[in-house]
Design a protein around this motif. Structure first.
Motif, PDB file in Angstrom:
ATOM      1  N   ALA A  78      -0.361   2.813   4.696  1.00  0.00           N
ATOM      2  CA  ALA A  78       0.272   1.612   4.947  1.00  0.00           C
ATOM      3  C   ALA A  78      -0.533   0.468   4.248  1.00  0.00           C
ATOM      4  O   ALA A  78      -0.280  -0.233   3.623  1.00  0.00           O
ATOM      5  CB  ALA A  78       0.276   1.543   6.424  1.00  0.00           C
ATOM      6  N   GLU A  79      -2.138   0.614   4.545  1.00  0.00           N
ATOM      7  CA  GLU A  79      -2.930  -0.333   3.861  1.00  0.00           C
ATOM      8  C   GLU A  79      -2.774  -0.316   2.198  1.00  0.00           C
ATOM      9  O   GLU A  79      -2.930  -1.652   1.806  1.00  0.00           O
ATOM     10  CB  GLU A  79      -4.419  -0.058   4.330  1.00  0.00           C
ATOM     11  N   SER A  80      -2.779   0.754   1.676  1.00  0.00           N
ATOM     12  CA  SER A  80      -2.698   1.057   0.283  1.00  0.00           C
ATOM     13  C   SER A  80      -1.456   0.185  -0.249  1.00  0.00           C
ATOM     14  O   SER A  80      -1.527  -0.475  -1.171  1.00  0.00           O
ATOM     15  CB  SER A  80      -2.736   2.277  -0.046  1.00  0.00           C
ATOM     16  N   TRP A  81      -0.287   0.534   0.479  1.00  0.00           N
ATOM     17  CA  TRP A  81       0.964  -0.214  -0.065  1.00  0.00           C
ATOM     18  C   TRP A  81       0.940  -1.596   0.187  1.00  0.00           C
ATOM     19  O   TRP A  81       1.473  -2.375  -0.858  1.00  0.00           O
ATOM     20  CB  TRP A  81       2.073   0.446   0.862  1.00  0.00           C
ATOM     21  N   LEU A  82       0.396  -2.141   1.318  1.00  0.00           N
ATOM     22  CA  LEU A  82       0.165  -3.395   1.633  1.00  0.00           C
ATOM     23  C   LEU A  82      -0.580  -4.273   0.647  1.00  0.00           C
ATOM     24  O   LEU A  82      -0.241  -5.353   0.048  1.00  0.00           O
ATOM     25  CB  LEU A  82      -0.016  -3.958   3.033  1.00  0.00           C
ATOM     26  N   LEU A  83      -2.016  -3.761   0.376  1.00  0.00           N
ATOM     27  CA  LEU A  83      -2.716  -4.215  -0.522  1.00  0.00           C
ATOM     28  C   LEU A  83      -2.116  -4.404  -1.944  1.00  0.00           C
ATOM     29  O   LEU A  83      -2.351  -5.401  -2.697  1.00  0.00           O
ATOM     30  CB  LEU A  83      -4.106  -3.648  -0.581  1.00  0.00           C
ATOM     31  N   SER A  84      -1.215  -3.259  -2.306  1.00  0.00           N
ATOM     32  CA  SER A  84      -0.664  -3.358  -3.813  1.00  0.00           C
ATOM     33  C   SER A  84       0.476  -4.434  -3.849  1.00  0.00           C
ATOM     34  O   SER A  84       0.354  -5.021  -4.787  1.00  0.00           O
ATOM     35  CB  SER A  84      -0.211  -1.993  -3.966  1.00  0.00           C
ATOM     36  N   ALA A  85       1.024  -4.623  -2.704  1.00  0.00           N
ATOM     37  CA  ALA A  85       1.969  -5.603  -2.903  1.00  0.00           C
ATOM     38  C   ALA A  85       1.497  -6.879  -2.558  1.00  0.00           C
ATOM     39  O   ALA A  85       1.873  -7.813  -3.614  1.00  0.00           O
ATOM     40  CB  ALA A  85       3.061  -5.450  -1.594  1.00  0.00           C
ATOM     41  N   ALA A  86       0.486  -7.229  -2.063  1.00  0.00           N
ATOM     42  CA  ALA A  86      -0.167  -8.359  -2.133  1.00  0.00           C
ATOM     43  C   ALA A  86      -0.991  -8.810  -3.529  1.00  0.00           C
ATOM     44  O   ALA A  86      -0.646  -9.902  -3.798  1.00  0.00           O
ATOM     45  CB  ALA A  86      -1.358  -8.332  -1.086  1.00  0.00           C
ATOM     46  N   LYS A  87      -1.284  -7.853  -4.021  1.00  0.00           N
ATOM     47  CA  LYS A  87      -1.808  -7.991  -5.385  1.00  0.00           C
ATOM     48  C   LYS A  87      -0.742  -8.365  -6.317  1.00  0.00           C
ATOM     49  O   LYS A  87      -0.771  -9.255  -7.385  1.00  0.00           O
ATOM     50  CB  LYS A  87      -2.565  -6.766  -5.772  1.00  0.00           C
ATOM     51  N   GLU A  88       0.406  -7.693  -6.325  1.00  0.00           N
ATOM     52  CA  GLU A  88       1.489  -7.985  -7.017  1.00  0.00           C
ATOM     53  C   GLU A  88       2.088  -9.349  -6.679  1.00  0.00           C
ATOM     54  O   GLU A  88       2.492 -10.108  -7.695  1.00  0.00           O
ATOM     55  CB  GLU A  88       2.724  -7.055  -6.991  1.00  0.00           C
ATOM     56  N   ALA A  89       2.033  -9.776  -5.622  1.00  0.00           N
ATOM     57  CA  ALA A  89       2.387 -11.372  -5.394  1.00  0.00           C
ATOM     58  C   ALA A  89       1.468 -12.371  -5.838  1.00  0.00           C
ATOM     59  O   ALA A  89       1.593 -13.543  -5.574  1.00  0.00           O
ATOM     60  CB  ALA A  89       2.626 -11.276  -3.755  1.00  0.00           C
ATOM     61  N   ALA A 104      -2.350  -4.949  13.669  1.00  0.00           N
ATOM     62  CA  ALA A 104      -1.605  -4.846  14.952  1.00  0.00           C
ATOM     63  C   ALA A 104      -2.020  -3.163  15.186  1.00  0.00           C
ATOM     64  O   ALA A 104      -2.435  -2.587  14.313  1.00  0.00           O
ATOM     65  CB  ALA A 104      -0.338  -5.015  14.563  1.00  0.00           C
ATOM     66  N   PHE A 105      -1.438  -2.928  16.410  1.00  0.00           N
ATOM     67  CA  PHE A 105      -1.985  -1.415  16.721  1.00  0.00           C
ATOM     68  C   PHE A 105      -1.134  -0.605  15.888  1.00  0.00           C
ATOM     69  O   PHE A 105      -1.543   0.728  15.698  1.00  0.00           O
ATOM     70  CB  PHE A 105      -1.946  -1.248  18.316  1.00  0.00           C
ATOM     71  N   TYR A 106       0.148  -1.003  15.453  1.00  0.00           N
ATOM     72  CA  TYR A 106       0.923  -0.090  14.593  1.00  0.00           C
ATOM     73  C   TYR A 106       0.951  -0.305  13.092  1.00  0.00           C
ATOM     74  O   TYR A 106       1.645   0.525  12.388  1.00  0.00           O
ATOM     75  CB  TYR A 106       2.275  -0.440  14.918  1.00  0.00           C
ATOM     76  N   GLY A 107       0.152  -1.259  12.664  1.00  0.00           N
ATOM     77  CA  GLY A 107       0.127  -1.362  11.127  1.00  0.00           C
ATOM     78  C   GLY A 107      -0.851  -2.587  10.498  1.00  0.00           C
ATOM     79  O   GLY A 107      -1.185  -3.577  11.455  1.00  0.00           O
ATOM     80  N   PRO A 108      -1.073  -2.651   9.588  1.00  0.00           N
ATOM     81  CA  PRO A 108      -1.882  -3.755   8.786  1.00  0.00           C
ATOM     82  C   PRO A 108      -1.300  -4.912   8.403  1.00  0.00           C
ATOM     83  O   PRO A 108       0.322  -4.641   8.488  1.00  0.00           O
ATOM     84  CB  PRO A 108      -2.494  -3.179   7.556  1.00  0.00           C
ATOM     85  N   LYS A 109      -1.591  -5.827   8.450  1.00  0.00           N
ATOM     86  CA  LYS A 109      -0.682  -7.069   8.069  1.00  0.00           C
ATOM     87  C   LYS A 109      -1.521  -8.155   7.155  1.00  0.00           C
ATOM     88  O   LYS A 109      -2.774  -8.235   7.045  1.00  0.00           O
ATOM     89  CB  LYS A 109      -0.296  -7.716   9.504  1.00  0.00           C
ATOM     90  N   LEU A 110      -0.518  -9.051   6.600  1.00  0.00           N
ATOM     91  CA  LEU A 110      -1.126 -10.169   5.698  1.00  0.00           C
ATOM     92  C   LEU A 110      -0.722 -11.534   6.643  1.00  0.00           C
ATOM     93  O   LEU A 110       0.222 -11.407   7.348  1.00  0.00           O
ATOM     94  CB  LEU A 110       0.056 -10.304   4.701  1.00  0.00           C
ATOM     95  N   GLU A 111      -1.800 -12.330   6.896  1.00  0.00           N
ATOM     96  CA  GLU A 111      -1.427 -13.578   7.749  1.00  0.00           C
ATOM     97  C   GLU A 111      -1.657 -14.612   6.710  1.00  0.00           C
ATOM     98  O   GLU A 111      -2.445 -14.761   5.803  1.00  0.00           O
ATOM     99  CB  GLU A 111      -2.759 -13.567   8.963  1.00  0.00           C
ATOM    100  N   PHE A 112      -0.818 -15.455   7.127  1.00  0.00           N
ATOM    101  CA  PHE A 112      -0.821 -16.997   6.296  1.00  0.00           C
ATOM    102  C   PHE A 112      -1.271 -17.919   6.959  1.00  0.00           C
ATOM    103  O   PHE A 112      -0.732 -18.132   7.983  1.00  0.00           O
ATOM    104  CB  PHE A 112       0.818 -16.958   5.700  1.00  0.00           C
ATOM    105  N   VAL A 113      -2.038 -18.543   6.342  1.00  0.00           N
ATOM    106  CA  VAL A 113      -2.983 -19.822   7.280  1.00  0.00           C
ATOM    107  C   VAL A 113      -2.794 -20.853   6.655  1.00  0.00           C
ATOM    108  O   VAL A 113      -3.185 -21.363   5.318  1.00  0.00           O
ATOM    109  CB  VAL A 113      -4.553 -19.490   7.225  1.00  0.00           C
TER     110      VAL A 113
END
Length: 400
Positions: free
Chosen positions: A200-211, A223-232
């Protein structure tokens, strides 16, 4: 005594909302405030429709077994309001995720239906400590612009990129140009095996890089069920506010045995993305009020135009002009009180009204009006030209 720029003080001055001890951590929305709430909701709803989301509504209370299955009973119970139903334990929902999963189970999607995007203005309740409550920023009852994307593994990157790109444009329309992004990884207390989290972390980091996102790393804050990107967001005073989020979840689909049918006829586990543009509508309104100092952009102002008459002879003219503006889509009212014009100008300014229109005997005779802006600038315009200008000024730029 509240600072005049505090959103709670602004809420009182603009007659938007109030809080009281009989409903701790819950908001009483006044008519003007609820109009602002609805305007914000409409903007989110329009964007969701354009992006292919299906709006749903799910129950407020679920029995204990559903929360056990989702993991909230173990990992979030202290933040939930519990209800005794004749010896059976129920809980008021703090999130909408399990309800959306139940809907997808019934929908039994195939690969042709993916990505399946569901959204809900989910009214949620969380048992926050009394001392932690803080105006609209920390409540026990609030509304999330909750959404979930159920997709195939190969669709994850495109969905995250799409969300991130859409979010920046959305925030800019409210006056927030500075957006920072944080990546929150697995917390110490969590559900799911380490290999699931690695993926999950690998996929989300890869997507963030692509974005093209430059992420601040926040170890252990997921979150207790998965990693997250937070927009501040950063407001005009330089303060930072975490609002939007997208979370990659491989845990809940497994716990609920969620599956879709792929092209070969096999049943495959989908990826679940939890996402929100605002996080909490109430909290975002508080941020907006402080960011703009109560002087909201004309398109967001609960009342956009006040038409003030000078003298009895101009009262009917003022009411007709206000009615014409309402017909054209403006939120306008006529102020025909016998108060002095200066008093009514102060009242309109204090209520955050962007435009004041003044009409007296001279304007009636000329078929014109006098436009007065927030900064005091004034101009005389013919009736039709004034209507056209006010309608354009009160419209959101992207809607023009």
């Amino acid at each position: 005594m509240l600072d005049e720029h505090d959103h709670r003080a602004l809420g009182q001055r603009l007659d938007l909302f109030h809080l009281q001890e009989e409903a701790p951590g819950m908001v009483f929305w006044h008519p003007r405030g609820f109009r602002l709430y609805q305007l914000l909701e409409e903007q989110v709803r329009q964007r969701m429709r354009r992006e292919g989301y299906l709006e749903v509504r799910t129950p407020q209370i679920y029995a204990q077994p559903l929360w056990e299955r989702s993991g909230h009973w173990e990992n979030f119970r202290e933040n939930m309001f519990l209800v005794d139903d004749g010896g059976r334990q129920l809980a008021v929902k703090p999130v909408s995720c399990p309800g959306h999963i139940e809907l997808v189970q019934r929908m039994a999607p195939s690969y042709r239906d993916l990505p399946l995007r569901l959204c809900e203005f989910g009214l949620v309740h969380r048992s926050e400590p009394g001392g932690a409550l803080h105006g609209l920023f920390r409540l026990r009852q609030f509304t999330q612009d909750d959404g979930h994307i159920f997709c195939a593994e190969e669709q994850v990157q495109e969905e995250v990129v799409r969300f991130a790109q859409s979010l920046r444009e959305f925030y800019a329309s409210f006056g927030f140009d500075a957006v920072q992004v944080a990546f929150s990884s697995r917390p110490p207390v969590r559900a799911g095996a380490d290999d699931v989290w690695d993926k999950a972390e690998s996929w989300l980091l890869s997507a963030a890089k692509e974005a093209g996102l430059d992420c601040l790393m926040q170890p252990g804050q997921g979150a207790f069920y998965g990693p997250k990107l937070e927009f501040v967001l950063k407001d005009r005073l330089g303060r930072e506010w975490q609002c939007g989020t997208i979370q990659l979840d491989l845990v809940l689909p497994e716990r609920f045995d969620l599956r879709y049918v792929d092209a070969s006829g096999a049943k495959v586990r989908p990826v679940m993305l939890h996402r929100a543009l605002l996080g909490s509508l109430e909290r975002f309104i508080g941020v907006l009020l402080e960011h703009h100092g109560g002087a909201l952009p004309a398109w967001l102002a609960p009342e956009q135009v006040v038409v003030a008459s000078v003298g009895e002879a101009a009262q009917e003219y003022a009411q007709r002009f206000a009615a014409k503006l309402r017909e054209a889509g403006c939120r306008a009212s006529a102020d025909v009180r016998s108060e002095s014009l200066s008093r009514r100008i102060v009242d309109a300014h204090g209520a955050g009204v962007p435009w004041l229109v003044v009409v007296g005997a001279r304007e009636v005779e000329a078929g014109a009006v006098r436009l007065r802006q927030r900064d005091g600038a004034q101009r005389d315009l013919p009736w039709d030209e004034a209507v056209a200008e006010l309608v354009a000024a009160c419209r959101r730029a992207s809607d023009a």
